[in-house]
Design a protein around this motif. Structure first.
Motif, PDB file in Angstrom:
ATOM      1  N   LEU A  39       0.828  -1.205   0.000  1.00  0.00           N
ATOM      2  CA  LEU A  39       0.000   0.000   0.000  1.00  0.00           C
ATOM      3  C   LEU A  39       0.864   1.258   0.000  1.00  0.00           C
ATOM      4  CD1 LEU A  39      -2.965  -0.843   2.397  1.00  0.00           C
ATOM      5  CD2 LEU A  39      -3.010  -0.450  -0.072  1.00  0.00           C
ATOM      6  N   ALA A  40       1.922   1.249   0.800  1.00  0.00           N
ATOM      7  CA  ALA A  40       2.797   2.421   0.842  1.00  0.00           C
ATOM      8  C   ALA A  40       3.466   2.645  -0.505  1.00  0.00           C
ATOM      9  CB  ALA A  40       3.855   2.250   1.929  1.00  0.00           C
ATOM     10  N   GLU A  41       3.884   1.559  -1.154  1.00  0.00           N
ATOM     11  CA  GLU A  41       4.532   1.716  -2.461  1.00  0.00           C
ATOM     12  C   GLU A  41       3.551   2.206  -3.505  1.00  0.00           C
ATOM     13  OE1 GLU A  41       7.081  -1.450  -3.715  1.00  0.00           O
ATOM     14  OE2 GLU A  41       8.341  -1.290  -1.930  1.00  0.00           O
ATOM     15  N   ILE A  42       2.305   1.686  -3.433  1.00  0.00           N
ATOM     16  CA  ILE A  42       1.284   2.186  -4.369  1.00  0.00           C
ATOM     17  C   ILE A  42       1.093   3.680  -4.149  1.00  0.00           C
ATOM     18  CG2 ILE A  42      -1.169   2.135  -4.955  1.00  0.00           C
ATOM     19  CD1 ILE A  42      -1.134  -0.850  -4.417  1.00  0.00           C
ATOM     20  N   ALA A  43       0.966   4.081  -2.880  1.00  0.00           N
ATOM     21  CA  ALA A  43       0.739   5.495  -2.583  1.00  0.00           C
ATOM     22  C   ALA A  43       1.889   6.344  -3.092  1.00  0.00           C
ATOM     23  CB  ALA A  43       0.561   5.698  -1.081  1.00  0.00           C
ATOM     24  N   PHE A  44       3.115   5.849  -2.920  1.00  0.00           N
ATOM     25  CA  PHE A  44       4.252   6.671  -3.320  1.00  0.00           C
ATOM     26  C   PHE A  44       4.449   6.684  -4.830  1.00  0.00           C
ATOM     27  CE2 PHE A  44       8.803   7.487  -4.062  1.00  0.00           C
ATOM     28  CZ  PHE A  44       8.865   8.749  -3.509  1.00  0.00           C
ATOM     29  N   TYR A  45       4.218   5.564  -5.499  1.00  0.00           N
ATOM     30  CA  TYR A  45       4.559   5.489  -6.919  1.00  0.00           C
ATOM     31  C   TYR A  45       3.427   5.855  -7.864  1.00  0.00           C
ATOM     32  CZ  TYR A  45       9.153   3.874  -5.782  1.00  0.00           C
ATOM     33  OH  TYR A  45      10.440   3.832  -5.316  1.00  0.00           O
ATOM     34  N   THR A  46       2.195   5.998  -7.345  1.00  0.00           N
ATOM     35  CA  THR A  46       1.104   6.406  -8.227  1.00  0.00           C
ATOM     36  C   THR A  46       1.392   7.726  -8.951  1.00  0.00           C
ATOM     37  OG1 THR A  46      -0.529   5.160  -6.987  1.00  0.00           O
ATOM     38  CG2 THR A  46      -1.350   6.995  -8.303  1.00  0.00           C
ATOM     39  N   PRO A  47       1.914   8.752  -8.264  1.00  0.00           N
ATOM     40  CA  PRO A  47       2.236   9.989  -8.990  1.00  0.00           C
ATOM     41  C   PRO A  47       3.223   9.776 -10.143  1.00  0.00           C
ATOM     42  CG  PRO A  47       2.235  10.427  -6.658  1.00  0.00           C
ATOM     43  CD  PRO A  47       2.089   8.941  -6.803  1.00  0.00           C
ATOM     44  N   PHE A  48       4.089   8.767 -10.032  1.00  0.00           N
ATOM     45  CA  PHE A  48       5.033   8.489 -11.119  1.00  0.00           C
ATOM     46  C   PHE A  48       4.311   7.995 -12.363  1.00  0.00           C
ATOM     47  CE2 PHE A  48       7.767   8.709  -7.560  1.00  0.00           C
ATOM     48  CZ  PHE A  48       9.049   8.956  -8.010  1.00  0.00           C
ATOM     49  N   VAL A  49       3.123   7.397 -12.160  1.00  0.00           N
ATOM     50  CA  VAL A  49       2.321   6.966 -13.302  1.00  0.00           C
ATOM     51  C   VAL A  49       1.469   8.126 -13.800  1.00  0.00           C
ATOM     52  CG1 VAL A  49       0.549   5.348 -14.081  1.00  0.00           C
ATOM     53  CG2 VAL A  49       2.266   4.612 -12.423  1.00  0.00           C
ATOM     54  N   VAL A  50       0.955   8.925 -12.870  1.00  0.00           N
ATOM     55  CA  VAL A  50       0.055  10.014 -13.249  1.00  0.00           C
ATOM     56  C   VAL A  50       0.767  11.020 -14.147  1.00  0.00           C
ATOM     57  CG1 VAL A  50      -1.321  11.938 -12.379  1.00  0.00           C
ATOM     58  CG2 VAL A  50      -1.334   9.761 -11.167  1.00  0.00           C
ATOM     59  N   ARG A  51       2.009  11.357 -13.794  1.00  0.00           N
ATOM     60  CA  ARG A  51       2.698  12.429 -14.511  1.00  0.00           C
ATOM     61  C   ARG A  51       2.840  12.183 -16.012  1.00  0.00           C
ATOM     62  NH1 ARG A  51       7.363  15.844 -12.325  1.00  0.00           N
ATOM     63  NH2 ARG A  51       8.651  14.269 -13.316  1.00  0.00           N
ATOM     64  N   PRO A  52       3.461  11.070 -16.425  1.00  0.00           N
ATOM     65  CA  PRO A  52       3.582  10.878 -17.882  1.00  0.00           C
ATOM     66  C   PRO A  52       2.222  10.728 -18.569  1.00  0.00           C
ATOM     67  CG  PRO A  52       4.338   8.932 -16.703  1.00  0.00           C
ATOM     68  CD  PRO A  52       4.144  10.010 -15.684  1.00  0.00           C
ATOM     69  N   LEU A  53       1.252  10.121 -17.865  1.00  0.00           N
ATOM     70  CA  LEU A  53      -0.058   9.950 -18.494  1.00  0.00           C
ATOM     71  C   LEU A  53      -0.727  11.305 -18.723  1.00  0.00           C
ATOM     72  CD1 LEU A  53      -1.646   6.770 -16.913  1.00  0.00           C
ATOM     73  CD2 LEU A  53      -0.578   7.070 -19.124  1.00  0.00           C
ATOM     74  N   LEU A  54      -0.601  12.209 -17.762  1.00  0.00           N
ATOM     75  CA  LEU A  54      -1.183  13.544 -17.950  1.00  0.00           C
ATOM     76  C   LEU A  54      -0.590  14.193 -19.194  1.00  0.00           C
ATOM     77  CD1 LEU A  54      -1.341  15.133 -14.377  1.00  0.00           C
ATOM     78  CD2 LEU A  54      -3.240  14.451 -15.832  1.00  0.00           C
ATOM     79  N   ALA A  55       0.732  14.017 -19.368  1.00  0.00           N
ATOM     80  CA  ALA A  55       1.379  14.611 -20.541  1.00  0.00           C
ATOM     81  C   ALA A  55       0.808  14.021 -21.819  1.00  0.00           C
ATOM     82  CB  ALA A  55       2.885  14.380 -20.472  1.00  0.00           C
ATOM     83  N   VAL A  56       0.621  12.706 -21.847  1.00  0.00           N
ATOM     84  CA  VAL A  56       0.101  12.075 -23.065  1.00  0.00           C
ATOM     85  C   VAL A  56      -1.356  12.452 -23.292  1.00  0.00           C
ATOM     86  CG1 VAL A  56      -0.407   9.890 -24.167  1.00  0.00           C
ATOM     87  CG2 VAL A  56       1.673  10.149 -22.864  1.00  0.00           C
ATOM     88  N   PHE A  57      -2.132  12.432 -22.232  1.00  0.00           N
ATOM     89  CA  PHE A  57      -3.558  12.731 -22.390  1.00  0.00           C
ATOM     90  C   PHE A  57      -3.777  14.151 -22.897  1.00  0.00           C
ATOM     91  CE2 PHE A  57      -4.887   9.396 -19.009  1.00  0.00           C
ATOM     92  CZ  PHE A  57      -4.665   8.406 -19.948  1.00  0.00           C
ATOM     93  N   SER A  58      -2.866  15.061 -22.515  1.00  0.00           N
ATOM     94  CA  SER A  58      -3.045  16.429 -22.994  1.00  0.00           C
ATOM     95  C   SER A  58      -2.785  16.516 -24.498  1.00  0.00           C
ATOM     96  CB  SER A  58      -2.117  17.376 -22.243  1.00  0.00           C
ATOM     97  OG  SER A  58      -0.789  17.163 -22.657  1.00  0.00           O
ATOM     98  N   GLN A  59      -2.135  15.479 -25.060  1.00  0.00           N
ATOM     99  CA  GLN A  59      -1.857  15.466 -26.496  1.00  0.00           C
ATOM    100  C   GLN A  59      -2.990  14.841 -27.302  1.00  0.00           C
ATOM    101  OE1 GLN A  59       1.328  16.525 -27.878  1.00  0.00           O
ATOM    102  NE2 GLN A  59       1.391  17.437 -25.845  1.00  0.00           N
ATOM    103  N   VAL A  60      -3.926  14.188 -26.631  1.00  0.00           N
ATOM    104  CA  VAL A  60      -5.025  13.560 -27.368  1.00  0.00           C
ATOM    105  C   VAL A  60      -5.954  14.664 -27.856  1.00  0.00           C
ATOM    106  CG1 VAL A  60      -7.014  12.027 -27.206  1.00  0.00           C
ATOM    107  CG2 VAL A  60      -4.895  11.438 -26.040  1.00  0.00           C
ATOM    108  N   PRO A  61      -6.140  14.790 -29.194  1.00  0.00           N
ATOM    109  CA  PRO A  61      -6.961  15.892 -29.670  1.00  0.00           C
ATOM    110  C   PRO A  61      -8.381  15.778 -29.120  1.00  0.00           C
ATOM    111  CG  PRO A  61      -5.846  14.806 -31.489  1.00  0.00           C
ATOM    112  CD  PRO A  61      -5.646  13.953 -30.282  1.00  0.00           C
TER     113      PRO A  61
END
Lengths: 298, 396, 267
Positions: free
Chosen positions: A166-188
């Protein structure tokens, strides 16, 4: 690059060779640093794995002993298991958060995004520390439980695999969110609008339009998170879980607590081999996918 | 509408609705699209202010205007991509305000085509049909039909990036029509194409219009030639509002505002003062433009001393060599000096500075006519039937 | 844009709020409250006190904070310097060249190896001749440098590869020497990325534990090590207070850097 080629007449082979030599010469300075302080120490670990505590060569004796020990075997299994479950959890949660922030926008979404970017640079032990205070054996939840419902067995997952995961999920979730936000902002935006007008439900749009565009980023995030969770040390050290013995923990215990450097060296070699395999796989997959993706964009 | 079909494609087109044919139209069929006082605001900016618009079944309405005029916002409101902050939207007489795009069944073609980049062409066209969970065989047949209709049947297994802009455009149209929409919305569909391809696609869109007689189309564009070619009626948009709506001929020949006159046909506008009483309704009025007398069509009533503007389109002028003295007495003749000459292939375009009036007008000289050179003195004259008065108050 | 029904939107936002609260909000909030808690046996902490925070800022722990700041500063500056150097070399060569590929592989590598192993390696290699570093400050700085080198390199090299290649060529065509182009054109254009890399490196070094705990000499104890010792002893509130100080200082440093970055971004 093409611009440079177009602007100048094509350099003759000797000129180009000279340029390559100069590039290598310049790169030599940082390369030497890495060689001296990273590669050489790794080689020393390798050498140490064939020596005993007094420094006398013992051949493969250390390796034979460690590979046969159940502690090491268990550590390998639990390292991979904890990393895999944590990565999966972070991936699911991170994808959901990134989707919601990108495509169901609200006032304050920008602030949340910045907060997530900041949290990434916070120390990882923040989370197990908070977990211990909240859910530890003498933590807040247990003391409240005791006064409300005495006799109910206390919560005790923090010092065990679930707490670490649980602690690792909590800590590493932002590492997944960041690149995905960048990609999603590119989806027209039109792609989503048009898919909607063709009759797709929101879930179908996510599945058929948004996620396919994010495949390279998802793969990269998966690989990176798996690598980082496999190498994770601070979180496990802080939970103080005696029965969660992963490879990094084992290396620490053997070298710092029991001063068994040869044993630590063998385990470190195993860990490095495992990590490098995952790292190479990660680089290979991201290169392949991003190459295909760039071609698609063209 | 002109018939400019290249291939006999009609045989492929499926009857999209059972009422296809003729004569069985009920007395008052519901309008395909109806906007009642629709507004869209983003924060404090108003993107669309109180738009009323009716599109009948089988009718093409072009929303024409410069960028930022609200035309695309109107289209997005019809499609359901934007929710209006006020007003109602009706499709076939049914209120759809607040419903999602998926519930509206409208075909949409956008400027960027928005083809799904990771799906093959046939999967793109099948997308809306799959969302409707139609049987596989039916989907395959429909996809084939649609691709044949737009002449893309040979490209079914390619990815969008392997196609040219015009081909992608055709696929986008096929995908939008595959779901048998009641209404087809086209948002600047040709603006991403180069000039020659645009002309070609315009002809194909005309042919498509003939093939789909009962689909209502709303066509957003900033290009007047596209609007004039395709639209039954043109709605001129300006500053988030509807400036004027009418048939192409109405707007072209009798623009009701200076903005329309200038935007649709690029008319030059000259300040004028009435010297006669006219009742309007298209009678000829006498006006003074500077020191020159002009006769012009007056669509509205005028009294002596009333201010207005005369609108004259570039091709309505005739260019005669001359000097300032000759023209002063002649009706509808204005002296000027040629400022610049542009060769435009099909003719020459002149910018002429009028003498005695601080105005510059644009004049098109047809091919094979004598062309003056910059600095020449000329006399411009125009047939009163092609000189229209528009209200003075509105300066574009 | 994706969800048109208000009810589904609200549901998604509800789940999002819960997720964010648990992931980001709860740890920060709990650490904050615990830092000021005299005791915590109910839902909310009781007997609020500034004692823990006072302790965190008193002699011993304050010196740990200063040690952390110094180590992080040296390590991140060294890492950014080396990372920028390598990134410039890599970006000057075509992306498909060997120089570029080798540099990418080598400078990303240290991030792939666990911090504990980096620490063990330094310990094994430099506890004996030719170079004796065990027990010195430099071994801590080296460990942290290696761990953030990859981040610095990738941040700067991404910016360097994304930069318009025609701008340095334009400068060269105006007669500027290579060194002049580097100093007046290429580095200034990369400055935002360099500053961003420095911020990230500083923050990561401030919280670094894995390698530091392997190599630190008793005289050079960083704040994360202190926090770990406190946690290990069960002094969770003191640990929280120290963590709060660590995070506050990190955020302050990041804020200063963000301000500097804002000034360096011209476009």
């Amino acid at each position: 690059m093409s611009a440079a080629v177009l602007d100048k007449p094509a350099p003759s082979p000797p000129v180009r060779a000279a340029a390559a030599w100069r590039a290598w010469l310049w790169l030599a300075v940082p390369l030497l640093f890495v060689a001296a302080f990273f590669v050489y120490p790794l080689v020393q670990i390798g050498a140490q794995s064939f020596l005993d505590k007094s420094g006398a060569p013992v051949g493969l004796e250390n390796w034979r002993y460690e590979l046969a020990s159940s502690a090491v075997q268990t550590a390998i299994v639990s390292t991979v298991k904890i990393a895999a479950i944590s990565t999966l959890g972070a991936l699911v949660l991170g994808t959901f958060i990134a989707l919601a922030l990108s495509f169901v926008p609200f006032r304050g979404a920008g602030f949340i995004t910045r907060l997530i970017e900041t949290v990434v640079s916070f120390p990882s032990f923040l989370i197990p520390l908070a977990f211990s205070i909240l859910y530890g054996r003498t933590g807040v939840v247990n003391s409240v439980m005791e006064s409300v419902a005495p006799g109910v067995p206390p919560l005790n997952f923090v010092n065990d695999v679930p707490g670490v995961v649980l602690a690792e999920i909590a800590f590493y979730t932002p590492f997944v969110v960041r690149p995905l936000l960048a990609v999603f902002s590119q989806v027209p935006r039109e792609l989503i609008d048009v898919a909607g007008s063709l009759g797709s439900s929101p879930w179908a749009i996510v599945r058929t339009v948004i996620l396919p565009a994010a495949v390279p980023a998802l793969a990269a995030a998966t690989g990176l998170t798996f690598l980082l969770t496999m190498n994770e040390f601070g979180i496990i050290l802080f939970t103080g879980a005696k029965n969660v013995m992963t490879l990094p923990m084992l290396i620490y215990t053997r070298s710092i607590v029991t001063f068994d450097i040869p044993s630590a060296a063998v385990i470190a070699c195993l860990q490095v081999a495992l990590s490098l395999c995952v790292y190479c796989l990660y680089r290979w997959i991201t290169k392949k996918l991003s190459g295909a993706h760039h071609a698609a964009a063209r | 509408m002109l018939s400019t079909k290249k291939k006999p494609r009609r045989t492929h087109a499926a009857p999209l609705r059972p009422t296809q044919g003729s004569g069985v139209v009920p007395d008052h069929p519901p309008n395909a699209v109806e906007l009642r006082n629709v507004s869209v605001t983003y924060g404090t900016t108003t993107a669309l202010a109180g738009l009323d618009l009716v599109v009948a079944c089988g009718e093409t309405v072009a929303l024409l205007g410069p960028s930022g005029s609200g035309k695309s916002t109107a289209l997005k409101a019809i499609a359901g991509f934007e929710q209006p902050s006020g007003g109602r939207i009706l499709l076939d007489g049914e209120d759809v305000t607040g419903t999602s795009p998926a519930q509206r069944g409208i075909g949409v073609v956008v400027q960027s085509y928005a083809l799904f980049p990771h799906m093959r062409i046939d999967a793109n066209v099948a997308y809306g049909l799959k969302a409707r969970k139609l049987p596989k065989a039916q989907i395959a047949a429909r996809v084939k039909l649609m691709l044949e209709m737009v002449g893309m049947e040979d490209h079914a297994h390619k990815l969008p990036r392997q196609l040219s802009g015009g081909q992608q455009q055709r696929v986008a149209i096929a995908r939008a029509l595959a779901i048998k929409p009641r209404v087809l919305l086209l948002d600047e569909p040709l603006s991403a194409l180069d000039a020659s391809l645009r002309a070609e696609m315009l002809i194909e869109l005309q042919a498509l219009r003939v093939e789909l007689p009962e689909i209502a189309m709303v066509y957003v564009t900033h290009d007047q030639s596209e609007a004039l070619t395709l639209a039954d009626r043109i709605a001129v948009m300006r500053n988030a509002r509807l400036e004027e709506i009418g048939t192409a001929a109405q707007l072209y020949d009798r623009p009701a505002s200076a903005f329309t006159a200038k935007f649709l046909g690029g008319a030059s506008l000259l300040p004028a003062v009435s010297t006669t009483v006219v009742s309007g309704a298209g009678t000829l009025a006498s006006v003074m433009v500077g020191a020159h007398r002009m006769r012009a069509v007056a669509p509205f009533a005028l009294f002596p001393g009333d201010r207005a503007k005369v609108a004259v389109r570039p091709h309505a002028w005739q260019v005669l060599p001359g000097s300032p003295e000759i023209s002063a007495s002649t009706v509808n003749s204005l002296p000027g000096r040629v400022e610049s000459v542009q060769w435009r292939g099909a003719g020459h375009r002149l910018q002429v500075d009028l003498i005695g009036i601080a105005e510059r007008v644009t004049v098109d000289v047809p091919a094979l006519s004598p062309v003056p050179t910059p600095g020449d003195l000329v006399v411009l004259s125009a047939d009163p039937a092609h000189v229209v008065l528009v209200p003075a108050g509105d300066t574009p | 844009m994706l969800l048109h029904a208000k009810s589904t939107r609200l549901t998604v936002w509800g789940f999002l709020a819960v997720a964010l609260l648990l992931l980001v909000g709860a740890p920060l909030l709990v650490t904050f409250m615990a830092a000021f808690a005299g005791s915590w046996n109910g839902v909310l902490p009781s007997n609020p006190t500034l004692g823990h925070l006072g302790g965190a800022l008193a002699a011993d722990n304050l010196s740990a904070l200063i040690v952390s700041l110094q180590t992080a500063l040296f390590a991140s500056l060294l890492a950014v310097f080396l990372g920028t150097w390598a990134a410039l070399c890599a970006a000057s060569a075509p992306a498909s060249s060997t120089v570029s590929k080798v540099s990418d592989a080598v400078f990303h590598l240290p991030a792939a190896v666990p911090s504990v192993v980096v620490g063990l390696g330094l310990l094994t290699a430099f506890s004996k001749p030719p170079l004796l570093l065990n027990g010195t400050v430099s071994i801590v700085i080296l460990a942290q440098t290696l761990l953030v080198l990859a981040f610095s390199y990738s941040t700067v090299s991404a910016a360097a590869r994304g930069a318009d290649p025609l701008i340095p060529l334009a400068a060269a065509s105006l007669g500027a020497s290579r060194l002049r182009v580097l100093l007046t054109i290429r580095l200034p254009l990369l400055l935002p990325a360099i500053v961003a890399a420095t911020g990230l490196a500083l923050a990561l070094c401030m919280g670094e534990l894995g390698a530091t705990v392997m190599v630190y000499p008793a005289s050079w104890r960083t704040l994360p090590v202190t926090i770990f010792t406190l946690t290990d002893r069960g002094a969770l509130f003191d640990a929280s207070a120290n963590t709060l100080v660590l995070i506050a200082v990190t955020v302050a440093v990041l804020a200063v850097i963000a301000k500097v970055k804002g000034r360096t971004t011209l476009r």
